[in-house]
Design an enzyme around this catalytic site. Structure first.
Site, PDB file in Angstrom:
ATOM      1  N   ASP A  32      77.006  58.028 -57.419  1.00 61.44           N
ATOM      2  CA  ASP A  32      78.324  58.552 -57.729  1.00 61.44           C
ATOM      3  C   ASP A  32      78.488  59.829 -56.895  1.00 61.44           C
ATOM      4  O   ASP A  32      77.512  60.366 -56.360  1.00 61.44           O
ATOM      5  CB  ASP A  32      78.422  58.852 -59.228  1.00 61.44           C
ATOM      6  CG  ASP A  32      79.760  59.456 -59.597  1.00 61.44           C
ATOM      7  OD1 ASP A  32      80.791  58.925 -59.162  1.00 61.44           O
ATOM      8  OD2 ASP A  32      79.769  60.491 -60.309  1.00 61.44           O
ATOM      9  N   ASP A  34      81.298  62.921 -57.325  1.00 64.09           N
ATOM     10  CA  ASP A  34      81.594  64.195 -57.980  1.00 64.09           C
ATOM     11  C   ASP A  34      80.661  64.434 -59.153  1.00 64.09           C
ATOM     12  O   ASP A  34      80.520  63.580 -60.032  1.00 64.09           O
ATOM     13  CB  ASP A  34      83.051  64.212 -58.451  1.00 64.09           C
ATOM     14  CG  ASP A  34      83.548  65.620 -58.744  1.00 64.09           C
ATOM     15  OD1 ASP A  34      83.036  66.565 -58.130  1.00 64.09           O
ATOM     16  OD2 ASP A  34      84.447  65.763 -59.593  1.00 64.09           O
TER      17      ASP A  34
END
Length: 312
Positions: A32, A34
């Site tokens: 992922d 952020d």
């Protein structure tokens, strides 16, 4: 050092191997973005070195994000500017994956999409040959009778809802009017209800917009983003990766870790973003089979904790 979460609910997956052994057990890592490799416009300290060293070790690395505000190229440009060795085809965001979903799964041919979303989503749709309408402001005018009779494009065959900073009552109404046609497809990028910001702040996420459209239309959308397996399917179909040799790395239990569980991947929670070990332990002790899918195999304070094993 990565620490395993163990307990009765995970008795089948008590992974106590040291971090080098965990890394040796995988060929592919999905990250992922952020809260994992960057916060806002700054890289997590040590994250670029981790990604670049993984690649030097021969690992395949991919970036999977529910954020639909950027194209693959925009993400690749950001990654490179922050010091990551990354290519456009390694990025799988929901703007791109939604376009692929409409093209491959829905088989949308010769029809337009009414898009509640960003310019980036428009670009990704058009890149796969799908026309769209709806990007930008849609101001209210007239009275309620006018709203119910709002002009619709007869070529629209699907409604796609992503993050849209121009979301308005008229956009909600227009999406609703399209969706009263039962053969109109209904797709959402993701159900994240909050977008975390710096200093513990947050703003409403795409899930809030999607729920508004679902409530008005009294229909449920098919969602593309994590934890839906389609995002991993996109990676696997294009690169032929083996799920049993993959590690999903994320900061959210309900999206990142659940995606890994849904797809048979090993999972690693990093504590630089949304969720904590305490959150995972609550799921672990819940007795709910569904919530067990949100319990990671491992956790680290930061992915920088992988550096010693990679530098050794």
């Amino acid at each position: 050092m990565a620490a395993p979460l163990t307990g009765p609910s995970q008795s089948m997956r008590r992974l106590r191997a040291l971090l080098p052994q965990v890394l040796d057990s995988v060929d592919c890592l999905l990250f992922d973005c952020d809260g994992v490799i960057w916060r806002g416009d700054e890289a997590i300290p040590g994250a670029p070195q981790v990604i670049n060293l993984l690649k030097e070790r021969g690992k395949r690395v991919f970036f999977v994000t529910n954020n639909s505000s950027k194209t693959r190229k925009m993400y690749a440009d950001k990654l490179q500017a922050l010091g990551f060795n990354a290519k456009e085809d390694e990025v799988f965001g929901t703007a791109y994956c939604s376009a692929m979903y409409l093209k491959t799964v829905c088989g949308l041919q010769g029809g337009k999409v009414y898009l509640v979303g960003s310019n980036a989503m428009s670009q990704e749709l058009e890149a796969v040959g799908i026309q769209q309408t709806g990007v930008g402001p849609d101001h209210i005018h007239g009275k309620q009778g006018d709203w119910a009779a709002v002009e619709l494009d007869p070529d629209v065959k699907a409604v796609l809802v992503g993050f849209d900073d121009h979301f308005s009552y008229m956009k909600l109404n227009r999406a609703f009017q399209y969706l009263t046609q039962r053969d109109c497809l209904f797709v959402g990028t993701n159900r994240d209800t909050r977008l975390p910001l710096e200093a513990g702040k947050a703003v409403p996420g795409t899930g809030c917009l999607l729920q508004a459209v679902e409530t008005a239309a009294q229909r449920q959308a098919q969602t593309v983003g994590k934890p839906n397996h389609f995002m991993f399917d996109c990676v696997a179909s294009q690169f032929g990766v083996d799920p049993s040799r993959c590690l999903m790395v994320g900061d959210r239990l309900d999206t990142d870790i659940m995606l890994g569980s849904n797809c048979g991947l090993k999972t690693l929670l990093t504590l630089t973003g949304v969720n904590t070990v305490a959150d995972a332990e609550v799921h672990q002790k819940s007795g709910s089979a569904e919530r067990q899918g949100m319990v990671p195999d491992y956790y680290v304070e930061s992915i920088a904790d992988l550096l010693p094993a990679l530098q050794g």
